[in-house]
Every structure is written in C-alpha cells, then in structure tokens.
Design a protein around this motif. Structure first.
Motif, mmCIF file in Angstrom:
data_model
loop_
_atom_site.group_PDB
_atom_site.id
_atom_site.type_symbol
_atom_site.label_atom_id
_atom_site.label_comp_id
_atom_site.label_asym_id
_atom_site.label_seq_id
_atom_site.Cartn_x
_atom_site.Cartn_y
_atom_site.Cartn_z
ATOM 1 N N GLY A 1 -2.178 -1.645 9.639
ATOM 2 C CA GLY A 1 -1.908 -2.671 10.624
ATOM 3 C C GLY A 1 -0.431 -3.036 10.677
ATOM 4 O O GLY A 1 0.413 -2.421 10.009
ATOM 5 N N PRO A 2 -0.069 -4.071 11.471
ATOM 6 C CA PRO A 2 1.342 -4.501 11.559
ATOM 7 C C PRO A 2 1.928 -4.926 10.225
ATOM 8 O O PRO A 2 3.135 -4.786 9.996
ATOM 9 C CB PRO A 2 1.296 -5.662 12.566
ATOM 10 C CG PRO A 2 0.039 -5.432 13.345
ATOM 11 C CD PRO A 2 -0.936 -4.820 12.407
ATOM 12 N N ASN A 3 1.104 -5.466 9.331
ATOM 13 C CA ASN A 3 1.619 -5.891 8.036
ATOM 14 C C ASN A 3 2.016 -4.723 7.133
ATOM 15 O O ASN A 3 2.708 -4.920 6.134
ATOM 16 C CB ASN A 3 0.569 -6.752 7.316
ATOM 17 C CG ASN A 3 0.267 -8.041 8.057
ATOM 18 O OD1 ASN A 3 1.136 -8.580 8.749
ATOM 19 N ND2 ASN A 3 -0.949 -8.538 7.915
ATOM 20 N N ASP A 4 1.566 -3.526 7.481
ATOM 21 C CA ASP A 4 1.880 -2.339 6.674
ATOM 22 C C ASP A 4 3.036 -1.531 7.250
ATOM 23 O O ASP A 4 3.301 -0.423 6.779
ATOM 24 C CB ASP A 4 0.645 -1.436 6.573
ATOM 25 C CG ASP A 4 -0.546 -2.145 5.959
ATOM 26 O OD1 ASP A 4 -0.347 -2.825 4.942
ATOM 27 O OD2 ASP A 4 -1.669 -2.017 6.520
ATOM 28 N N ASN A 5 3.720 -2.062 8.260
ATOM 29 C CA ASN A 5 4.784 -1.295 8.916
ATOM 30 C C ASN A 5 5.920 -0.961 7.955
ATOM 31 O O ASN A 5 6.483 0.134 8.008
ATOM 32 C CB ASN A 5 5.330 -2.063 10.117
ATOM 33 C CG ASN A 5 4.390 -2.016 11.310
ATOM 34 O OD1 ASN A 5 3.486 -1.171 11.361
ATOM 35 N ND2 ASN A 5 4.578 -2.919 12.260
ATOM 36 N N ARG A 6 6.274 -1.912 7.079
ATOM 37 C CA ARG A 6 7.390 -1.652 6.167
ATOM 38 C C ARG A 6 7.054 -0.488 5.225
ATOM 39 O O ARG A 6 7.876 0.402 5.006
ATOM 40 C CB ARG A 6 7.706 -2.918 5.367
ATOM 41 C CG ARG A 6 8.816 -2.720 4.356
ATOM 42 C CD ARG A 6 9.171 -4.028 3.669
ATOM 43 N NE ARG A 6 9.715 -4.995 4.638
ATOM 44 C CZ ARG A 6 10.089 -6.228 4.307
ATOM 45 N NH1 ARG A 6 9.994 -6.639 3.037
ATOM 46 N NH2 ARG A 6 10.562 -7.047 5.228
ATOM 47 N N CYS A 7 5.848 -0.474 4.713
ATOM 48 C CA CYS A 7 5.448 0.597 3.779
ATOM 49 C C CYS A 7 5.333 1.934 4.502
ATOM 50 O O CYS A 7 5.835 2.959 4.012
ATOM 51 C CB CYS A 7 4.118 0.229 3.112
ATOM 52 S SG CYS A 7 3.516 1.482 1.960
ATOM 53 N N THR A 8 4.705 1.950 5.672
ATOM 54 C CA THR A 8 4.522 3.216 6.397
ATOM 55 C C THR A 8 5.857 3.776 6.882
ATOM 56 O O THR A 8 6.081 4.985 6.837
ATOM 57 C CB THR A 8 3.579 2.998 7.588
ATOM 58 O OG1 THR A 8 4.100 1.961 8.436
ATOM 59 C CG2 THR A 8 2.192 2.609 7.118
ATOM 60 N N THR A 9 6.759 2.882 7.335
ATOM 61 C CA THR A 9 8.070 3.353 7.789
ATOM 62 C C THR A 9 8.866 3.956 6.639
ATOM 63 O O THR A 9 9.531 4.997 6.795
ATOM 64 C CB THR A 9 8.860 2.206 8.424
ATOM 65 O OG1 THR A 9 8.105 1.652 9.509
ATOM 66 C CG2 THR A 9 10.195 2.688 8.942
ATOM 67 N N GLN A 10 8.809 3.344 5.463
ATOM 68 C CA GLN A 10 9.529 3.870 4.309
ATOM 69 C C GLN A 10 8.972 5.225 3.871
ATOM 70 O O GLN A 10 9.731 6.148 3.569
ATOM 71 C CB GLN A 10 9.440 2.868 3.158
ATOM 72 C CG GLN A 10 10.206 3.309 1.910
ATOM 73 C CD GLN A 10 10.103 2.294 0.783
ATOM 74 O OE1 GLN A 10 9.503 1.228 0.956
ATOM 75 N NE2 GLN A 10 10.690 2.622 -0.356
ATOM 76 N N VAL A 11 7.652 5.351 3.860
ATOM 77 C CA VAL A 11 7.042 6.629 3.451
ATOM 78 C C VAL A 11 7.376 7.722 4.460
ATOM 79 O O VAL A 11 7.723 8.851 4.082
ATOM 80 C CB VAL A 11 5.521 6.453 3.297
ATOM 81 C CG1 VAL A 11 4.848 7.819 3.104
ATOM 82 C CG2 VAL A 11 5.203 5.546 2.127
ATOM 83 N N GLN A 12 7.286 7.440 5.744
ATOM 84 C CA GLN A 12 7.603 8.443 6.755
ATOM 85 C C GLN A 12 9.069 8.845 6.701
ATOM 86 O O GLN A 12 9.407 10.010 6.920
ATOM 87 C CB GLN A 12 7.244 7.899 8.139
ATOM 88 C CG GLN A 12 5.752 7.844 8.396
ATOM 89 C CD GLN A 12 5.421 7.341 9.777
ATOM 90 O OE1 GLN A 12 6.099 6.447 10.314
ATOM 91 N NE2 GLN A 12 4.387 7.902 10.382
ATOM 92 N N SER A 13 9.942 7.910 6.420
ATOM 93 C CA SER A 13 11.371 8.242 6.297
ATOM 94 C C SER A 13 11.614 9.163 5.101
ATOM 95 O O SER A 13 12.422 10.087 5.178
ATOM 96 C CB SER A 13 12.201 6.962 6.159
ATOM 97 O OG SER A 13 12.048 6.126 7.294
ATOM 98 N N GLU A 14 10.916 8.928 3.986
ATOM 99 C CA GLU A 14 11.064 9.799 2.829
ATOM 100 C C GLU A 14 10.533 11.204 3.108
ATOM 101 O O GLU A 14 11.106 12.203 2.653
ATOM 102 C CB GLU A 14 10.325 9.189 1.626
ATOM 103 C CG GLU A 14 10.960 7.912 1.102
ATOM 104 C CD GLU A 14 10.163 7.324 -0.051
ATOM 105 O OE1 GLU A 14 9.092 7.906 -0.361
ATOM 106 O OE2 GLU A 14 10.587 6.299 -0.614
ATOM 107 N N ILE A 15 9.454 11.302 3.864
ATOM 108 C CA ILE A 15 8.881 12.620 4.171
ATOM 109 C C ILE A 15 9.795 13.408 5.093
ATOM 110 O O ILE A 15 10.010 14.612 4.908
ATOM 111 C CB ILE A 15 7.482 12.455 4.805
ATOM 112 C CG1 ILE A 15 6.505 11.850 3.792
ATOM 113 C CG2 ILE A 15 6.961 13.794 5.318
ATOM 114 C CD1 ILE A 15 5.146 11.540 4.364
ATOM 115 N N GLU A 16 10.380 12.745 6.095
ATOM 116 C CA GLU A 16 11.189 13.431 7.093
ATOM 117 C C GLU A 16 12.639 13.617 6.690
ATOM 118 O O GLU A 16 13.375 14.356 7.351
ATOM 119 C CB GLU A 16 11.114 12.652 8.414
ATOM 120 C CG GLU A 16 9.710 12.615 9.005
ATOM 121 C CD GLU A 16 9.573 11.573 10.088
ATOM 122 O OE1 GLU A 16 10.588 10.858 10.319
ATOM 123 O OE2 GLU A 16 8.487 11.454 10.681
#
Length: 376
Positions: free
Chosen positions: A174-189
């Motif tokens: 959800g919106p509350n997980d944006n910080r975690c998901t954005t950080q993980v996606q940045s590390e993957i890419e």
C-alpha cells in the motif's frame, strides 16, 4: 490490425468477449488450427490504415494520486508472453495530442542443436527450461519480475499489485510501503549488486519491439478528416484537451531476426582443420583414414593372419606325425585316409622288390642277361 466500428472490434468485458486465448509462445508461435476469434491477434497489414487506433480520455478532473506531475498516459509495446512494467519503462503520451507509433519487431531465435551445451556456456534458456513458479513461459523479464517479487516479500513483507503473487498469503503493498518498495527497486535496478537478479539469463527465443513516437496537437474545428471514428467521441461538448489518439502499426511485412548457433561445431572444426592441413601439408580426410587403418586395422589383420598360419602348420605337423611310425595291423581309433593307405602299400611292395632283387641275383648266371627289378 484494422479496427473499424462494429461489434467485432468493440472492447467487451472478459466474461462477454467471444475471443479465445490460444497457446502462443515466441519459440512455437501460433498453433496450426486456430479458432475464428482468438488473441493474441495478428496484424492485418502495414501502415496506419491496417494498424490499431486507440482513443483515450485522460479525465483530468478525476486525478487524485499520480507518480508523475503531468497529465497523460504511459504506453509500452511488449511481448504478449511478458508482463509489462509500464511504470518504469513506459513512454509518456500527453493529453490533447494525436500520435503515430510505428513498430519494428526484434526477433531472436536459436537452433535446437545448442541444447546440449551447458547453460552457463550458451548463456540463454529455452522457454521450457526455466524453473519459474508463476509464469508458464520463460523469458528474462518474467524471471526478473518473479525475482523482484521474492525480494519484496523478503524485505517489505508485501508485493506490488502488478507483480506475480507467488504466495497468496502475502498482502499487496500500500501507500505506507512506498519507501520500502522504492528503496528495494532502486537497489535491484542500480549497479549495486547487494540485491540483484543477475541469475536470470536471457531467453533463447525473444521477441521485442522497437518503437518511435511522433505527435501533434489536436484541434477541434469545422473541417472533415479521413479518419472514421465512432460517433459521439468528437462533439462540441467534448473536452479536446483530455483526449489522446494513438495509431500503432507495423512499417513492414518482413523483419530481420538473429539466430543463436554454435560458432565452431564439430563439422566446422573438421573443415577448418582439414583445409589448413591440406593447404600446408597436402593433408586430407583420406589421409586420416589411412593413418587410422595402418595404426589399428592393418596390425590386427597381420597378427591374425600369422596366428592362423601358425595354427594351420601345427595342425599339419600333428596330422603327418600322428600314427606314422605304427606299422602293425592293430585296429586304431583313427581312420586313415585312402591315399595314405595306397602310399604305404606301394612302399611295402617297393621294399619287397628291392629285397628280392638282392637275394636272388646270386643264383642267376651271366648268360641270362641283365636283371632289372620289377617295381610296381
């Protein structure tokens, strides 16, 4: 593909659509027997007339939350067997413009003979070789999506809505997980390999599309156009600034692909080696056959011939010496041959005549003439 106005080309819910999904993959293509209505659909030709035309309404007054600070659409042309990641790789289409998007396929296939090569050497996987959990057809993008979903479940305890739900018990981010998901996606890419999906090899059969976009602003005036749009789309009450028109079409009926194969196989090795040896040494494939013959077959045949000749001579000696000195008339188990019997009988008569000649010659006078022994 041409989409004129009509029930056949109208967009219907999945439950009411009469189009049937078929088993299509990049390596196998379409099956031989096709239903009358199916998807993925094929193009009817080239150019914008035979392409796909889409009219979109951005409904800017209903905007509430967006990842970008512009009004419009994200568009991505992708392989039907892959899930598009539009939020990160899609191109923008602003509202109030009409765009033409020509498509050029990029197809890569592989010969079946490279299957016996190790995966780490050929650096590609066939569609039936990947061990994906969610997707049936293997491709590098599908593998990366599953990898990203697994990392998000591990790091954020959730999965994004467009990613495969490998575990149905894991909630949607959800919106509350944006910080975690954005950080993980940045590390993957990023180039940082702390969290990566480098283990996903490319597919041996891959179908991608290269697109270019050109657009122009739309105006609503008192003039006619050759475009045949359904009635009710362009009316005086229509807000032209919220509409977007996109034309997707192929620019050619043919395309050029690339094929993965062995650069130097066994046949190429023999031809190159034989050519070089023949050029510098007068060497040919027949010379190899002759060398193999004189090294293996010829010594074996010579040794076998000598062994057979040795056995034959030993058998002849045994046969000649067997019972040769037995002159008695005792019955033996071995049956003599007829010519041996005749030879021995003649030999005995010869010895008898010689004996008679020397014993009786003393009683004969000189007047009787010369005496010649009778030899049979």
């Amino acid at each position: 593909m041409a989409m004129p106005d009509g029930e056949e080309n109208s967009l219907l819910p999945a439950s009411e659509s009469h189009y049937v999904a078929i088993d299509w993959t990049p390596d196998k293509g379409y099956p031989k027997v096709l239903p009358s209505h199916y998807y993925p659909r094929v193009s009817g030709g080239t150019g914008s007339r035979m392409g796909l035309t889409v009219v979109l309404n951005v409904s800017s007054s209903e905007y509430y939350c967006s990842k970008t600070k512009c009004v419009g659409f994200k568009v991505l042309v992708h392989n039907p067997a892959e899930l598009p990641k539009i939020s990160n790789y899609g191109f923008l289409m602003t509202a109030g413009r009409e765009a033409r998007i020509p498509i050029e396929p990029i197809y890569q296939d592989a010969v079946d003979s490279i299957r016996y090569i190790k995966k780490s050497v050929r650096r590609c996987l066939f569609s039936d070789e990947g061990d994906l959990v969610y997707y049936r057809t293997y491709s590098r993008k599908n593998c990366e999506l599953e990898c990203e979903a697994k990392i998000l479940m591990k790091k954020c305890s959730c999965v994004l809505y467009y990613l495969p739900r490998i575990d149905p018990n894991v909630p949607i981010c959800g919106p509350n997980d944006n910080r975690c998901t954005t950080q993980v996606q940045s590390e993957i890419e990023s180039s940082n390999k702390s969290e990566s999906c480098d283990s996903c090899l490319p597919g041996c059969f891959e179908l991608n599309y290269q697109t270019t976009l050109t657009s122009s602003a739309m105006v609503l005036g008192d003039f006619r156009t050759s475009d045949d749009f359904p009635p009710g789309i362009f009316t005086p009450e229509t807000k032209i600034s919220d509409l977007s028109i996109m034309h997707f079409y192929y620019i050619s009926n043919t395309f050029r692909g690339t094929t993965k194969s062995e650069m130097f196989g066994f046949t190429e090795f023999l031809s190159n080696t034989g050519g070089l040896l023949g050029l510098f040494m007068g060497f040919s494939i027949f010379s190899i056959i002759e060398i193999v013959y004189y090294i293996t077959v010829r010594p074996y045949c010579a040794a076998r011939t000598m062994e057979m000749e040795k056995k034959r001579r030993q058998n002849e000696i045994k046969w000649l010496t067997k019972d040769s000195y037995k002159m008695d008339n005792s019955v033996t188990d071995v049956k003599r041959k007829p010519w041996v019997k005749r030879f021995r009988r003649t030999h005995r008569k010869y010895q008898k005549n010689l004996r008679n000649m020397f014993t009786k010659s003393r009683n004969i006078s000189n007047d009787d003439g010369h005496v010649y022994p009778y030899i049979e």
